[in-house]
Design a protein around this motif. Structure first.
Motif, PDB file in Angstrom:
ATOM      1  N   VAL A  12       5.721  -8.970   7.656  1.00  0.00           N
ATOM      2  CA  VAL A  12       5.920  -7.776   6.830  1.00  0.00           C
ATOM      3  C   VAL A  12       7.409  -7.561   6.572  1.00  0.00           C
ATOM      4  CG1 VAL A  12       5.589  -5.279   6.704  1.00  0.00           C
ATOM      5  CG2 VAL A  12       3.794  -6.728   7.661  1.00  0.00           C
ATOM      6  N   ASP A  13       8.233  -7.811   7.562  1.00  0.00           N
ATOM      7  CA  ASP A  13       9.681  -7.672   7.373  1.00  0.00           C
ATOM      8  C   ASP A  13      10.175  -8.609   6.278  1.00  0.00           C
ATOM      9  OD1 ASP A  13       9.823  -5.783   9.360  1.00  0.00           O
ATOM     10  OD2 ASP A  13      10.489  -7.176  10.912  1.00  0.00           O
ATOM     11  N   PHE A  14       9.623  -9.828   6.236  1.00  0.00           N
ATOM     12  CA  PHE A  14      10.028 -10.776   5.199  1.00  0.00           C
ATOM     13  C   PHE A  14       9.674 -10.224   3.819  1.00  0.00           C
ATOM     14  CE2 PHE A  14       8.999 -14.104   2.182  1.00  0.00           C
ATOM     15  CZ  PHE A  14      10.139 -14.878   2.205  1.00  0.00           C
ATOM     16  N   HIS A  84       4.481  -9.882  -2.108  1.00  0.00           N
ATOM     17  CA  HIS A  84       3.225  -9.528  -1.454  1.00  0.00           C
ATOM     18  C   HIS A  84       2.470 -10.818  -1.141  1.00  0.00           C
ATOM     19  CE1 HIS A  84       2.251  -9.286  -5.912  1.00  0.00           C
ATOM     20  NE2 HIS A  84       1.503 -10.303  -5.502  1.00  0.00           N
ATOM     21  N   LEU A  85       1.461 -10.682  -0.321  1.00  0.00           N
ATOM     22  CA  LEU A  85       0.587 -11.801   0.029  1.00  0.00           C
ATOM     23  C   LEU A  85      -0.822 -11.459  -0.434  1.00  0.00           C
ATOM     24  CD1 LEU A  85      -0.151 -14.446   1.520  1.00  0.00           C
ATOM     25  CD2 LEU A  85      -0.417 -13.069   3.606  1.00  0.00           C
ATOM     26  N   PHE A 103      -7.791  -9.659  -0.296  1.00  0.00           N
ATOM     27  CA  PHE A 103      -6.893  -9.226   0.772  1.00  0.00           C
ATOM     28  C   PHE A 103      -5.498  -9.163   0.164  1.00  0.00           C
ATOM     29  CE2 PHE A 103      -3.798 -10.162   4.065  1.00  0.00           C
ATOM     30  CZ  PHE A 103      -4.242  -9.509   5.204  1.00  0.00           C
ATOM     31  N   GLY A 104      -4.926  -7.979   0.085  1.00  0.00           N
ATOM     32  CA  GLY A 104      -3.607  -7.843  -0.528  1.00  0.00           C
ATOM     33  C   GLY A 104      -2.637  -7.108   0.381  1.00  0.00           C
ATOM     34  N   LEU A 105      -1.634  -7.831   0.869  1.00  0.00           N
ATOM     35  CA  LEU A 105      -0.640  -7.253   1.777  1.00  0.00           C
ATOM     36  C   LEU A 105       0.674  -7.079   1.040  1.00  0.00           C
ATOM     37  CD1 LEU A 105       0.345  -6.403   4.624  1.00  0.00           C
ATOM     38  CD2 LEU A 105       0.890  -8.831   5.019  1.00  0.00           C
ATOM     39  N   SER A 106       1.150  -5.844   0.956  1.00  0.00           N
ATOM     40  CA  SER A 106       2.462  -5.547   0.392  1.00  0.00           C
ATOM     41  C   SER A 106       3.332  -4.985   1.516  1.00  0.00           C
ATOM     42  CB  SER A 106       2.331  -4.521  -0.735  1.00  0.00           C
ATOM     43  OG  SER A 106       2.025  -3.243  -0.220  1.00  0.00           O
ATOM     44  N   PRO A 107       4.620  -4.778   1.258  1.00  0.00           N
ATOM     45  CA  PRO A 107       5.456  -4.201   2.320  1.00  0.00           C
ATOM     46  C   PRO A 107       4.985  -2.830   2.778  1.00  0.00           C
ATOM     47  CG  PRO A 107       6.828  -5.169   0.608  1.00  0.00           C
ATOM     48  CD  PRO A 107       5.416  -5.187   0.094  1.00  0.00           C
ATOM     49  N   GLU A 108       4.312  -2.092   1.885  1.00  0.00           N
ATOM     50  CA  GLU A 108       3.932  -0.714   2.199  1.00  0.00           C
ATOM     51  C   GLU A 108       2.529  -0.574   2.763  1.00  0.00           C
ATOM     52  OE1 GLU A 108       7.001  -1.181  -0.694  1.00  0.00           O
ATOM     53  OE2 GLU A 108       4.864  -1.636  -0.966  1.00  0.00           O
ATOM     54  N   MET A 187      -4.569   1.692   4.113  1.00  0.00           N
ATOM     55  CA  MET A 187      -4.176   1.148   5.414  1.00  0.00           C
ATOM     56  C   MET A 187      -2.703   0.772   5.448  1.00  0.00           C
ATOM     57  SD  MET A 187      -7.496  -1.202   6.214  1.00  0.00           S
ATOM     58  CE  MET A 187      -7.684  -1.580   4.473  1.00  0.00           C
ATOM     59  N   SER A 188      -2.039   1.079   6.523  1.00  0.00           N
ATOM     60  CA  SER A 188      -0.645   0.686   6.702  1.00  0.00           C
ATOM     61  C   SER A 188      -0.549  -0.823   6.835  1.00  0.00           C
ATOM     62  CB  SER A 188      -0.073   1.355   7.959  1.00  0.00           C
ATOM     63  OG  SER A 188       1.137   0.752   8.349  1.00  0.00           O
ATOM     64  N   SER A 189       0.589  -1.384   6.421  1.00  0.00           N
ATOM     65  CA  SER A 189       0.805  -2.820   6.575  1.00  0.00           C
ATOM     66  C   SER A 189       0.830  -3.225   8.045  1.00  0.00           C
ATOM     67  CB  SER A 189       2.114  -3.238   5.888  1.00  0.00           C
ATOM     68  OG  SER A 189       3.215  -2.508   6.417  1.00  0.00           O
TER      69      SER A 189
END
Length: 219
Positions: A12-14, A84-85, A103-108, A187-189
């Motif tokens: 997530v930091d990346f 994002h991933l 499945f979508g992961l962003s910094p937020e 949901m939080s990252s």
């Protein structure tokens, strides 16, 4: 053998740092971090999720990890990378365009979803024919119920019922759609760097099984 448990906080930091420094020079200098904390674990996670979704649905699934490089040819935004991933999981062996899991992961935040963004030309006709029948009423009712539960569902893409259907059709909202997808994105990252990510993600996606089952009946 390497086992997957979860992404680390470095993943997530990346993404946060990439969002703030979206340049080729920065990415080149940090490529090793990307490969270690994003690319490699994503492949393991995708493999695990495909198996978990098979157990959940009874259908084999393939997986897709979307590229981090953006296609900027036709975009005003020329930033070269996706901060994002995104992963998608697709049931195999179906003739008509099937629903997918997202499945979508962003910094937020983390967003999870199920459905079809937009039906392709041939499949769109099959979808509309289904919406003109009993499935259209089911989709409309599913939309109402899942919105009450807090899921995000976009509005129909068309303002009017497409040609070939009665303008006063009782399933007009369903017929005005070009696709149907339902999302949970509160949901939080931080969700991704806690243990047993595959199991916890599958448990969340199971809440969207009514969408998967309904769209899977379109044939």
């Amino acid at each position: 053998m390497v086992y997957f448990d979860c992404f680390t906080a470095e993943a997530v930091d990346f993404l946060k740092e990439l969002k703030a420094n979206n340049t080729k020079d920065w990415f080149a200098a940090n490529k090793a971090t990307y490969e270690t904390f994003i690319k490699a674990p994503s492949k393991l996670f995708a493999e695990d999720m495909a198996l978990a979704l098979r157990d959940l649905t009874g259908q084999d699934h393939s997986s897709k990890i979307f590229r981090i490089h953006r296609d900027v040819r036709f975009s005003k935004d020329k930033t070269p990378y996706n901060a994002h991933l995104h992963l998608a999981f697709l049931p195999t062996g179906q003739v008509v365009q099937p629903p997918m899991w997202f499945f979508g992961l962003s910094p937020e935040r983390l967003s999870l979803g199920c459905g079809v963004f937009q039906y392709e030309k041939g499949a769109l006709g099959v979808f509309r024919d289904a919406m003109a029948g009993p499935l259209g009423a089911e989709l409309t009712q599913t939309t109402i119920e899942m919105r009450k539960q807090g899921f995000r569902i976009g509005d129909p893409e068309l303002k009017r019922i497409p040609p070939g259907f009665d303008k006063d059709h009782p399933h007009e909202e369903a017929l005005r759609r070009k696709g149907f997808a339902v999302w949970m994105d509160a949901m939080s990252s931080n969700f991704v760097h806690k243990p047993d990510l595959t199991e916890r993600t599958t448990t969340k996606l199971a809440e969207l099984m009514p969408v998967f089952q309904l769209l899977s009946r379109i044939k």
